[in-house]
Scaffold this motif. Sequence first.
Motif, PDB file in Angstrom:
ATOM      1  N   UNK A 172      16.286  54.240   6.668  1.00 23.05           N
ATOM      2  CA  UNK A 172      15.841  55.312   7.562  1.00 23.05           C
ATOM      3  C   UNK A 172      15.314  54.838   8.896  1.00 23.05           C
ATOM      4  N   UNK A 173      14.768  53.618   8.961  1.00 24.32           N
ATOM      5  CA  UNK A 173      14.351  53.081  10.256  1.00 24.32           C
ATOM      6  C   UNK A 173      15.533  52.410  10.938  1.00 24.32           C
ATOM      7  N   UNK A 174      15.553  52.458  12.261  1.00 30.19           N
ATOM      8  CA  UNK A 174      16.620  51.803  13.005  1.00 30.19           C
ATOM      9  C   UNK A 174      16.386  50.297  13.035  1.00 30.19           C
ATOM     10  N   UNK A 175      17.415  49.555  13.416  1.00 33.64           N
ATOM     11  CA  UNK A 175      17.281  48.097  13.516  1.00 33.64           C
ATOM     12  C   UNK A 175      16.185  47.726  14.504  1.00 33.64           C
ATOM     13  N   UNK A 176      16.095  48.465  15.607  1.00 32.57           N
ATOM     14  CA  UNK A 176      15.048  48.194  16.595  1.00 32.57           C
ATOM     15  C   UNK A 176      13.659  48.417  16.000  1.00 32.57           C
ATOM     16  N   UNK A 177      13.498  49.505  15.250  1.00 33.21           N
ATOM     17  CA  UNK A 177      12.196  49.797  14.654  1.00 33.21           C
ATOM     18  C   UNK A 177      11.799  48.738  13.639  1.00 33.21           C
ATOM     19  N   UNK A 178      12.762  48.245  12.877  1.00 30.77           N
ATOM     20  CA  UNK A 178      12.473  47.191  11.908  1.00 30.77           C
ATOM     21  C   UNK A 178      12.035  45.920  12.619  1.00 30.77           C
ATOM     22  N   UNK A 179      12.773  45.533  13.662  1.00 31.04           N
ATOM     23  CA  UNK A 179      12.448  44.289  14.375  1.00 31.04           C
ATOM     24  C   UNK A 179      11.122  44.394  15.117  1.00 31.04           C
ATOM     25  N   UNK A 180      10.777  45.609  15.577  1.00 33.81           N
ATOM     26  CA  UNK A 180       9.530  45.797  16.323  1.00 33.81           C
ATOM     27  C   UNK A 180       8.356  46.132  15.416  1.00 33.81           C
ATOM     28  N   UNK A 181       8.622  46.306  14.126  1.00 31.58           N
ATOM     29  CA  UNK A 181       7.559  46.629  13.186  1.00 31.58           C
ATOM     30  C   UNK A 181       7.008  48.033  13.346  1.00 31.58           C
ATOM     31  N   UNK A 182       7.857  48.966  13.731  1.00 32.94           N
ATOM     32  CA  UNK A 182       7.434  50.351  13.966  1.00 32.94           C
ATOM     33  C   UNK A 182       7.691  51.175  12.713  1.00 32.94           C
ATOM     34  N   UNK A 183       6.687  51.924  12.268  1.00 34.71           N
ATOM     35  CA  UNK A 183       6.842  52.786  11.112  1.00 34.71           C
ATOM     36  C   UNK A 183       7.658  54.024  11.442  1.00 34.71           C
ATOM     37  N   UNK A 184       8.285  54.612  10.420  1.00 34.04           N
ATOM     38  CA  UNK A 184       9.139  55.767  10.644  1.00 34.04           C
ATOM     39  C   UNK A 184       8.342  56.962  11.153  1.00 34.04           C
ATOM     40  N   UNK A 185       7.193  57.247  10.545  1.00 37.24           N
ATOM     41  CA  UNK A 185       6.392  58.388  10.983  1.00 37.24           C
ATOM     42  C   UNK A 185       5.967  58.236  12.435  1.00 37.24           C
ATOM     43  N   UNK A 186       5.582  57.030  12.795  1.00 40.24           N
ATOM     44  CA  UNK A 186       5.158  56.771  14.177  1.00 40.24           C
ATOM     45  C   UNK A 186       6.302  56.983  15.153  1.00 40.24           C
ATOM     46  N   UNK A 187       7.485  56.534  14.792  1.00 40.11           N
ATOM     47  CA  UNK A 187       8.622  56.669  15.699  1.00 40.11           C
ATOM     48  C   UNK A 187       9.065  58.124  15.813  1.00 40.11           C
ATOM     49  N   UNK A 188       8.992  58.884  14.722  1.00 41.60           N
ATOM     50  CA  UNK A 188       9.390  60.289  14.776  1.00 41.60           C
ATOM     51  C   UNK A 188       8.421  61.111  15.620  1.00 41.60           C
ATOM     52  N   UNK A 189       7.143  60.788  15.542  1.00 41.56           N
ATOM     53  CA  UNK A 189       6.132  61.549  16.274  1.00 41.56           C
ATOM     54  C   UNK A 189       6.348  61.458  17.786  1.00 41.56           C
ATOM     55  N   UNK A 190       6.918  60.336  18.235  1.00 44.91           N
ATOM     56  CA  UNK A 190       7.124  60.115  19.673  1.00 44.91           C
ATOM     57  C   UNK A 190       8.603  60.147  20.050  1.00 44.91           C
ATOM     58  N   UNK A 191       9.437  60.758  19.195  1.00 45.22           N
ATOM     59  CA  UNK A 191      10.889  60.708  19.397  1.00 45.22           C
ATOM     60  C   UNK A 191      11.330  61.365  20.694  1.00 45.22           C
ATOM     61  N   UNK A 192      10.581  62.331  21.211  1.00 44.40           N
ATOM     62  CA  UNK A 192      10.997  62.989  22.450  1.00 44.40           C
ATOM     63  C   UNK A 192      10.818  62.073  23.652  1.00 44.40           C
ATOM     64  N   UNK A 193       9.792  61.218  23.615  1.00 46.34           N
ATOM     65  CA  UNK A 193       9.513  60.343  24.752  1.00 46.34           C
ATOM     66  C   UNK A 193      10.143  58.972  24.626  1.00 46.34           C
ATOM     67  N   UNK A 194      10.236  58.465  23.416  1.00 50.16           N
ATOM     68  CA  UNK A 194      10.685  57.096  23.216  1.00 50.16           C
ATOM     69  C   UNK A 194      11.980  57.053  22.417  1.00 50.16           C
ATOM     70  N   UNK A 195      12.938  56.303  22.931  1.00 44.39           N
ATOM     71  CA  UNK A 195      14.222  56.105  22.266  1.00 44.39           C
ATOM     72  C   UNK A 195      14.022  55.224  21.035  1.00 44.39           C
ATOM     73  N   UNK A 196      14.722  55.517  19.961  1.00 42.99           N
ATOM     74  CA  UNK A 196      14.535  54.773  18.719  1.00 42.99           C
ATOM     75  C   UNK A 196      15.424  53.537  18.633  1.00 42.99           C
ATOM     76  N   UNK A 197      15.920  53.095  19.776  1.00 44.52           N
ATOM     77  CA  UNK A 197      16.649  51.836  19.806  1.00 44.52           C
ATOM     78  C   UNK A 197      17.961  51.923  20.544  1.00 44.52           C
ATOM     79  N   UNK A 198      18.509  50.785  20.944  1.00 45.88           N
ATOM     80  CA  UNK A 198      19.867  50.753  21.494  1.00 45.88           C
ATOM     81  C   UNK A 198      20.884  50.789  20.357  1.00 45.88           C
ATOM     82  N   UNK A 199      21.917  51.584  20.517  1.00 46.16           N
ATOM     83  CA  UNK A 199      22.938  51.733  19.480  1.00 46.16           C
ATOM     84  C   UNK A 199      24.317  51.726  20.134  1.00 46.16           C
ATOM     85  N   UNK A 200      25.350  51.766  19.289  1.00 46.42           N
ATOM     86  CA  UNK A 200      26.704  51.878  19.836  1.00 46.42           C
ATOM     87  C   UNK A 200      26.831  53.163  20.642  1.00 46.42           C
ATOM     88  N   UNK A 201      26.382  54.277  20.069  1.00 52.56           N
ATOM     89  CA  UNK A 201      26.280  55.531  20.816  1.00 52.56           C
ATOM     90  C   UNK A 201      24.811  55.932  20.817  1.00 52.56           C
TER      91      UNK A 201
END
Length: 263
Positions: A172-201
């Motif tokens: 459920x966490x992206x590769x970027x979130x895993x490498x940065x040590x970011x929890x899923x709840x924390x990343x979802x709470x700020x999903x509008x402001x912060x991108x959850x990582x670089x991806x193919x698309x």
Amino acid sequence: MSPPHVVRLELDTFADVDRPALATWFDAVFTGLLAPLCPASVAELVSVARDYVPSDTTPWGPPGYARLLLSSGEFTPSAWALALAELPSFLRVQMVGLDSQGLPLVDGGWSAEVLLKDDPAFPHQISVTASRSLFGGWISHLVQQEWLSALRTGASLVRACGGWITLDRVGPRTAHEVSAGVGLDESLFTAAELCRGPHWATLLGPRQVAALGGVLKVCGSAPCFSVEDLGGGRILLRLTEHLDEVPDDALRELAGFLGPVLR
């Protein structure tokens, strides 16, 4: 390192979801993207699902909402609409390779699923995944375009604040979130402001695009194979031409560009 084993599409949004329209989108995703991949027919899956009785001792646990819809055999827009109306907080429809007992095959198994999570404290999450084994070792250009099309239409439908398509191995966490040590709840709470990582698309939402300098700047300077203005302040970045050919240096360059909106 083993190759990524799941093709994954995700959309996140804080907007109210138009459930009838979402039901139509789910129908197109299920029938257009997922069902054609599966080596077993829907009829076969429904037959096994109807005979499966969960118990406390089964390793898979209770079938949940997904198996209820799957075992009904109904995959029409009206069935999706009913499911979305009756299950306002969680809908998961999963197709899996099953053994004669109705349990997932561990060896040689496959899976594909559509998931909707609707939590008032976090954004709606819409996720579509398929195990890479279903693609026969090669994800064609046509199939990639179909997944991109689903991302575009879904992004507009739900007024997404972000999203992506990627080859994934981390859950459920992206590769970027895993490498940065970011929890899923924390990343979802700020999903509008912060991108959850670089991806193919990578789908950038309005706030992320604004933080990167606006639509014109992002369209003119993003280091990607293609950049699409989807309207409403949303931009879709496609890093390379092919989903399964994403060099590490290209990912690093995109991560650098997205720096202001990456955690």
